[in-house]
Motif scaffolding. Structure first.
Motif, PDB file in Angstrom:
ATOM      1  N   TRP A   1       0.919  20.851   9.002  1.00 38.37           N
ATOM      2  CA  TRP A   1       1.559  21.191   7.717  1.00 38.37           C
ATOM      3  C   TRP A   1       1.246  20.145   6.652  1.00 38.37           C
ATOM      4  N   LEU A   2       1.452  18.864   6.977  1.00 41.04           N
ATOM      5  CA  LEU A   2       1.223  17.809   5.990  1.00 41.04           C
ATOM      6  C   LEU A   2      -0.246  17.731   5.571  1.00 41.04           C
ATOM      7  N   SER A   3      -1.147  18.069   6.473  1.00 37.59           N
ATOM      8  CA  SER A   3      -2.572  18.000   6.144  1.00 37.59           C
ATOM      9  C   SER A   3      -2.992  19.053   5.125  1.00 37.59           C
ATOM     10  N   LYS A   4      -2.154  20.083   4.942  1.00 41.05           N
ATOM     11  CA  LYS A   4      -2.491  21.173   4.029  1.00 41.05           C
ATOM     12  C   LYS A   4      -1.719  21.127   2.711  1.00 41.05           C
ATOM     13  N   VAL A   5      -0.790  20.183   2.566  1.00 38.92           N
ATOM     14  CA  VAL A   5       0.003  20.123   1.340  1.00 38.92           C
ATOM     15  C   VAL A   5      -0.904  19.762   0.168  1.00 38.92           C
ATOM     16  N   PRO A   6      -0.930  20.586  -0.892  1.00 37.18           N
ATOM     17  CA  PRO A   6      -1.794  20.278  -2.041  1.00 37.18           C
ATOM     18  C   PRO A   6      -1.177  19.206  -2.932  1.00 37.18           C
ATOM     19  N   HIS A   7      -2.019  18.416  -3.573  1.00 33.44           N
ATOM     20  CA  HIS A   7      -1.573  17.441  -4.562  1.00 33.44           C
ATOM     21  C   HIS A   7      -1.525  18.132  -5.930  1.00 33.44           C
ATOM     22  N   PRO A   8      -0.379  18.152  -6.584  1.00 30.42           N
ATOM     23  CA  PRO A   8      -0.309  18.786  -7.904  1.00 30.42           C
ATOM     24  C   PRO A   8      -1.319  18.173  -8.879  1.00 30.42           C
ATOM     25  N   HIS A   9      -1.984  19.025  -9.644  1.00 30.10           N
ATOM     26  CA  HIS A   9      -2.934  18.598 -10.676  1.00 30.10           C
ATOM     27  C   HIS A   9      -4.108  17.817 -10.083  1.00 30.10           C
ATOM     28  N   SER A  10      -4.457  18.152  -8.856  1.00 33.74           N
ATOM     29  CA  SER A  10      -5.567  17.485  -8.192  1.00 33.74           C
ATOM     30  C   SER A  10      -6.123  18.422  -7.130  1.00 33.74           C
ATOM     31  N   PRO A  11      -7.428  18.369  -6.864  1.00 27.42           N
ATOM     32  CA  PRO A  11      -7.984  19.207  -5.798  1.00 27.42           C
ATOM     33  C   PRO A  11      -7.679  18.674  -4.399  1.00 27.42           C
ATOM     34  N   ALA A  12      -7.098  17.477  -4.329  1.00 23.58           N
ATOM     35  CA  ALA A  12      -6.853  16.849  -3.028  1.00 23.58           C
ATOM     36  C   ALA A  12      -5.800  17.602  -2.230  1.00 23.58           C
ATOM     37  N   ARG A  13      -5.948  17.546  -0.925  1.00 27.67           N
ATOM     38  CA  ARG A  13      -4.954  18.108  -0.012  1.00 27.67           C
ATOM     39  C   ARG A  13      -4.662  17.088   1.087  1.00 27.67           C
ATOM     40  N   GLY A  14      -3.475  17.189   1.633  1.00 31.50           N
ATOM     41  CA  GLY A  14      -3.095  16.287   2.710  1.00 31.50           C
ATOM     42  C   GLY A  14      -2.251  15.135   2.222  1.00 31.50           C
ATOM     43  N   VAL A  15      -1.123  14.934   2.895  1.00 34.97           N
ATOM     44  CA  VAL A  15      -0.148  13.922   2.485  1.00 34.97           C
ATOM     45  C   VAL A  15       0.203  13.043   3.678  1.00 34.97           C
ATOM     46  N   ALA A  16       0.309  11.745   3.434  1.00 40.51           N
ATOM     47  CA  ALA A  16       0.794  10.796   4.431  1.00 40.51           C
ATOM     48  C   ALA A  16       2.037  10.109   3.853  1.00 40.51           C
ATOM     49  N   PRO A  17       3.225  10.632   4.113  1.00 39.05           N
ATOM     50  CA  PRO A  17       4.441  10.047   3.534  1.00 39.05           C
ATOM     51  C   PRO A  17       4.623   8.586   3.950  1.00 39.05           C
ATOM     52  N   GLU A  18       5.255   7.819   3.066  1.00 40.11           N
ATOM     53  CA  GLU A  18       5.526   6.415   3.388  1.00 40.11           C
ATOM     54  C   GLU A  18       6.447   6.296   4.600  1.00 40.11           C
ATOM     55  N   TRP A  19       7.388   7.215   4.710  1.00 41.16           N
ATOM     56  CA  TRP A  19       8.351   7.180   5.812  1.00 41.16           C
ATOM     57  C   TRP A  19       8.511   8.578   6.402  1.00 41.16           C
ATOM     58  N   THR A  20       8.820   8.609   7.668  1.00 41.57           N
ATOM     59  CA  THR A  20       9.237   9.837   8.331  1.00 41.57           C
ATOM     60  C   THR A  20      10.658   9.608   8.812  1.00 41.57           C
ATOM     61  N   VAL A  21      11.596  10.295   8.189  1.00 39.11           N
ATOM     62  CA  VAL A  21      13.027  10.070   8.390  1.00 39.11           C
ATOM     63  C   VAL A  21      13.552  11.163   9.323  1.00 39.11           C
ATOM     64  N   VAL A  22      14.077  10.758  10.483  1.00 39.00           N
ATOM     65  CA  VAL A  22      14.391  11.721  11.535  1.00 39.00           C
ATOM     66  C   VAL A  22      15.876  11.671  11.888  1.00 39.00           C
ATOM     67  N   ASP A  23      16.424  12.852  12.104  1.00 42.71           N
ATOM     68  CA  ASP A  23      17.770  13.002  12.659  1.00 42.71           C
ATOM     69  C   ASP A  23      17.972  11.958  13.759  1.00 42.71           C
ATOM     70  N   PRO A  24      18.961  11.050  13.627  1.00 44.14           N
ATOM     71  CA  PRO A  24      19.110   9.952  14.589  1.00 44.14           C
ATOM     72  C   PRO A  24      19.393  10.405  16.023  1.00 44.14           C
ATOM     73  N   SER A  25      19.847  11.652  16.209  1.00 43.16           N
ATOM     74  CA  SER A  25      20.126  12.127  17.564  1.00 43.16           C
ATOM     75  C   SER A  25      18.859  12.589  18.286  1.00 43.16           C
TER      76      SER A  25
END
Length: 425
Positions: free
Chosen positions: A298-322
């Motif tokens: 999913w993240l590899s296909k996220v488009p960048h607004p106003h750019s032809p680039a695709r793919g996102v690497a978020p600074e953090w991955t925040v997960v349900d602590p359980s």
């Protein structure tokens, strides 16, 4: 009118400082109402006069909140002038020296905190945000105030009217050795009128009644009653300057929800995209490894607004602590920046509600799971009657993921968004 170094004190603030002579003294009311500054002047006076033979304590949810809400203001010469020089404190320390007296700083974020003060003899205690302290801990504090002349000073924002602090103490002020002072936003003479007007516009519903009017009111109805698809759902996005995080509410039988949060060039937060898997609808449960792989795809296909680039690497991955097993799977798959979410429900909801109120949080129309959940995300009436603020645990998976993302990355986005969102006292 009495002044601090730079700020005036109102007659109500002065009266509360002078009259804080009871065994229990409580300042409660709206955010930014001046109650904390008044209570800190009362604290300095109480330390100067505190009986010997007992400890002096300052308590709060954590050492960090004590430092931010109490110790940093006390050492601010703009607020306390020459008195600030008499406060010797190192950030993170568990003790301070104030007016020549050793003061112990104690975090109390769960029931186990009660053990920290067992056996102690206390002459004076100051409680930051009393309603957020464990009830058993508060009662233990009162039992430890055994020195002649000992007293408790405390501040709090309003909560549910069924909260133990309201029912068992404030409402019984006439029966107890207790004094309390109620403050509203308009009681603080040091605030800029424009700032006050902005706050009044940005808080709505429950949060307006509690944090602007300072009322102890019950939560009911929609959690995000200010959510409006016409205002908060967008078809186009600005350039995203920071891909802050993806926030994950983990589910196997229940839906798995993952929302991508970014900071736009217009200095607003955006839910840019969303991934959901509902095993009931799909009639297939996914393993941790399959969820991790689906997230990467999913993240590899996220488009960048106003750019032809695709793919996102978020600074953090925040997960349900359980979701400990899924967190472990992410680590195995080499995902960096994985962290457990801040799951403080009321604080997270308040932060999201404030961002919606100021229209500093917008949602792309592709995040259909979140958009569908938000209007029906409601308070649990049964919990409210018991004095607790809890949303109904149904159809809340994307809402939880949003709360995790926004609250946990607050230190990253807050410098870019106006300080009107601060909810300090």
């Amino acid at each position: 009118m009495l002044h601090t170094a730079d700020l005036p004190l109102s007659q109500k603030q002065i009266a509360s400082i002078v009259e804080a002579t009871a065994r229990i003294n409580l300042w409660h009311g709206s955010i930014r109402s001046g109650k904390t500054i008044a209570s800190l002047f009362a604290l300095l006076a109480a330390i100067a006069a505190a009986p010997r033979g007992g400890l002096i304590l300052i308590t709060g949810r954590t050492l960090d909140t004590i430092g931010r809400n109490i110790m940093e203001p006390l050492t601010d010469r703009a607020l306390f002038g020459a008195l600030a020089r008499l406060v010797d404190w190192t950030p993170g320390a568990k003790t301070a020296v104030i007016l020549g007296r050793v003061v112990h700083l104690i975090g109390a974020n769960d029931r186990r905190a009660e053990g920290k003060i067992r056996g102690a003899t206390v002459a004076l205690v100051y409680c930051d945000e009393v309603s957020l302290l464990p009830k058993d801990f508060f009662r233990q504090l009162l039992g430890r105030l055994s020195v002649k002349g000992a007293k408790l000073l405390g501040t709090t924002n309003p909560d549910n009217p069924g909260h133990w602090l309201k029912k068992e103490f404030i409402d019984r002020a006439g029966e107890l050795d207790l004094r309390d002072w109620h403050f509203t936003l308009d009681d603080n003479p040091g605030l800029d009128p424009g700032y006050v007007a902005s706050l009044k516009k940005e808080y709505v519903g429950l949060w307006y009644r509690r944090f602007i009017q300072g009322a102890w009111v019950q939560s009911e109805g929609a959690v995000y009653e200010n959510f409006d698809t016409a205002r908060h759902v967008v078809k186009s996005l600005p350039r995203i300057d920071r891909w802050l995080c993806d926030g994950i509410d983990y589910g196997t039988v229940n839906p798995f929800a993952d929302v991508l949060l970014g900071l736009g060039a217009d200095r607003r937060l955006y839910v840019v995209s969303e991934y959901r898997h509902d095993s009931r609808l799909a009639r297939r449960q996914l393993t941790d490894a399959e969820y991790s792989r689906a997230r990467r795809t999913w993240l590899s296909k996220v488009p960048h607004p106003h750019s032809p680039a695709r793919g996102v690497a978020p600074e953090w991955t925040v997960v349900d602590p359980s979701a400990s097993s899924f967190i472990e799977q992410l680590h195995r798959d080499g995902v960096t920046g994985v962290t457990q979410a801040d799951n403080t429900v009321s604080d997270g909801i308040r932060t999201v509600a404030s961002l919606l109120g100021s229209v500093d949080l917008l949602i792309h129309e592709s995040a259909t799971g979140l958009i569908d959940e938000l209007p029906g995300y409601s308070w649990d009436d049964t919990a409210s009657e018991a004095g607790e603020d809890q949303p109904i645990k149904q159809n809340d998976h994307s809402c939880d993921a949003l709360r995790y993302a926004v609250r946990t990355t607050e230190s990253l986005w807050r410098p870019y968004i106006p300080t009107r969102l601060e909810a300090a006292a």
